[in-house]
Enzyme design. Structure first.
Site, PDB file in Angstrom:
ATOM      1  N   CYS A 161      78.295  12.439  88.145  1.00  9.54           N
ATOM      2  CA  CYS A 161      76.943  12.706  88.762  1.00  9.54           C
ATOM      3  C   CYS A 161      75.695  11.721  88.319  1.00  9.54           C
ATOM      4  O   CYS A 161      76.173  10.790  87.106  1.00  9.54           O
ATOM      5  CB  CYS A 161      76.565  14.064  88.612  1.00  9.54           C
ATOM      6  SG  CYS A 161      75.178  14.293  87.364  1.00  9.54           S
TER       7      CYS A 161
ATOM      8  N   HIS B 284      76.833  18.076  81.539  1.00  8.28           N
ATOM      9  CA  HIS B 284      76.781  18.328  82.839  1.00  8.28           C
ATOM     10  C   HIS B 284      76.505  19.794  83.134  1.00  8.28           C
ATOM     11  O   HIS B 284      77.549  20.675  82.823  1.00  8.28           O
ATOM     12  CB  HIS B 284      77.729  17.391  83.437  1.00  8.28           C
ATOM     13  CG  HIS B 284      77.542  17.942  85.137  1.00  8.28           C
ATOM     14  ND1 HIS B 284      76.876  17.283  85.945  1.00  8.28           N
ATOM     15  CD2 HIS B 284      78.111  19.126  86.076  1.00  8.28           C
ATOM     16  CE1 HIS B 284      76.835  17.641  86.972  1.00  8.28           C
ATOM     17  NE2 HIS B 284      77.381  18.856  87.396  1.00  8.28           N
TER      18      HIS B 284
ATOM     19  N   ASN C 113      64.225  22.588  90.860  1.00  8.44           N
ATOM     20  CA  ASN C 113      64.723  23.041  92.041  1.00  8.44           C
ATOM     21  C   ASN C 113      66.110  23.576  92.018  1.00  8.44           C
ATOM     22  O   ASN C 113      66.955  22.796  91.082  1.00  8.44           O
ATOM     23  CB  ASN C 113      64.748  21.833  92.952  1.00  8.44           C
ATOM     24  CG  ASN C 113      63.132  21.238  93.347  1.00  8.44           C
ATOM     25  OD1 ASN C 113      62.326  22.096  93.384  1.00  8.44           O
ATOM     26  ND2 ASN C 113      62.924  20.090  93.469  1.00  8.44           N
TER      27      ASN C 113
ATOM     28  N   GLY D  79      65.598  23.097  97.469  1.00 14.03           N
ATOM     29  CA  GLY D  79      65.317  21.445  97.546  1.00 14.03           C
ATOM     30  C   GLY D  79      66.089  20.571  96.396  1.00 14.03           C
ATOM     31  O   GLY D  79      65.274  19.501  96.145  1.00 14.03           O
TER      32      GLY D  79
ATOM     33  N   HIS E 227      67.810  19.783  85.819  1.00 11.88           N
ATOM     34  CA  HIS E 227      66.673  19.251  85.401  1.00 11.88           C
ATOM     35  C   HIS E 227      65.406  19.864  85.762  1.00 11.88           C
ATOM     36  O   HIS E 227      65.116  20.475  86.719  1.00 11.88           O
ATOM     37  CB  HIS E 227      66.730  17.726  86.226  1.00 11.88           C
ATOM     38  CG  HIS E 227      66.628  17.730  87.568  1.00 11.88           C
ATOM     39  ND1 HIS E 227      67.841  17.760  88.405  1.00 11.88           N
ATOM     40  CD2 HIS E 227      65.603  17.540  88.643  1.00 11.88           C
ATOM     41  CE1 HIS E 227      67.494  17.945  89.597  1.00 11.88           C
ATOM     42  NE2 HIS E 227      66.389  17.760  89.882  1.00 11.88           N
TER      43      HIS E 227
HETATM   44  P1  5GP Z   1      65.322  17.081  92.851  1.00 13.01           P
HETATM   45  O1  5GP Z   1      65.076  16.770  94.219  1.00 13.01           O
HETATM   46  O2  5GP Z   1      67.069  17.167  92.653  1.00 13.01           O
HETATM   47  O3  5GP Z   1      65.023  18.245  92.078  1.00 13.01           O
HETATM   48  O4  5GP Z   1      65.063  15.864  91.952  1.00 13.01           O
HETATM   49  C1  5GP Z   1      65.661  14.559  91.781  1.00 13.01           C
HETATM   50  C2  5GP Z   1      64.931  13.629  91.290  1.00 13.01           C
HETATM   51  O5  5GP Z   1      65.578  12.699  90.813  1.00 13.01           O
HETATM   52  C3  5GP Z   1      63.854  13.161  92.187  1.00 13.01           C
HETATM   53  O6  5GP Z   1      62.592  13.379  91.794  1.00 13.01           O
HETATM   54  C4  5GP Z   1      64.223  11.713  92.115  1.00 13.01           C
HETATM   55  O7  5GP Z   1      63.146  10.605  92.397  1.00 13.01           O
HETATM   56  C5  5GP Z   1      64.955  11.307  90.683  1.00 13.01           C
HETATM   57  N1  5GP Z   1      65.897  10.386  90.901  1.00 13.01           N
HETATM   58  C6  5GP Z   1      67.034  10.199  91.440  1.00 13.01           C
HETATM   59  N2  5GP Z   1      67.809   9.254  91.022  1.00 13.01           N
HETATM   60  C7  5GP Z   1      67.012   8.750  90.108  1.00 13.01           C
HETATM   61  C8  5GP Z   1      67.412   7.718  89.384  1.00 13.01           C
HETATM   62  O8  5GP Z   1      68.497   6.928  89.353  1.00 13.01           O
HETATM   63  N3  5GP Z   1      66.717   7.494  88.187  1.00 13.01           N
HETATM   64  C9  5GP Z   1      65.619   8.276  87.932  1.00 13.01           C
HETATM   65  N4  5GP Z   1      64.919   7.941  86.954  1.00 13.01           N
HETATM   66  N5  5GP Z   1      65.445   9.055  88.671  1.00 13.01           N
HETATM   67  C10 5GP Z   1      66.061   9.522  89.764  1.00 13.01           C
HETATM   68 ZN    ZN Z   2      75.795  15.520  85.587  1.00 14.07          ZN
END
Ligand code: 5GP
Ligand code: ZN
Length: 108
Positions: free
Chosen positions: A2, A44, A82, A88, A95
């Protein structure tokens, strides 16, 4: 593997805010506030559904240390995780979003 595992492995660059043996905090690539940090376990874990109470306890301590380091305790901040499709969640690696540095709009 991932996307966040690739970040942990250094295959995708990140702006690290803090880390220890088990956890990493780095700036979100698309910040939604002046401070927008993602906090992840280095191992992970797909989502909050799968995290153990022990790991969650250690993650809590790590997050609280970041809050101290950034000096945002008094002004306040927001923590969000989330979970799953309707929650979402886009990246399937546990995270917490830490949002701070300005007045945040009410979402609930
Ligand atoms: P989710 O929508 O899963 O709660 O949040 C995923 C978060 O990961 C989003 O806020 C998005 O901007 C962030 N994100 C996705 N890809 C990357 C990346 O390659 N680097 C960083 N620093 N953030 C990422
Ligand atoms: Zn992972």
């Amino acid at each position: 593997m991932c996307i966040f595992c690739n970040i942990v492995d250094g295959k995708i660059p990140n702006q690290t805010v803090a880390q220890n043996e088990d956890f990493l905090a780095f700036n979100d690539i698309s910040p939604l506030a002046k401070i927008h940090i993602l906090i992840i376990p280095k191992k992970h874990i797909s989502s909050f559904n799968e995290v153990s109470p022990q790991t969650m306890a250690n993650m809590t301590t790590f997050i609280q240390e970041i809050v101290e380091k950034l000096d945002i305790k008094d002004n306040g901040y927001r923590l969000i995780t989330n979970i799953g499709k309707q929650g979402g969640q886009e990246v399937e690696h546990l995270h917490f979003h830490l949002l701070a540095g300005e007045q945040l709009g009410k979402i609930i």
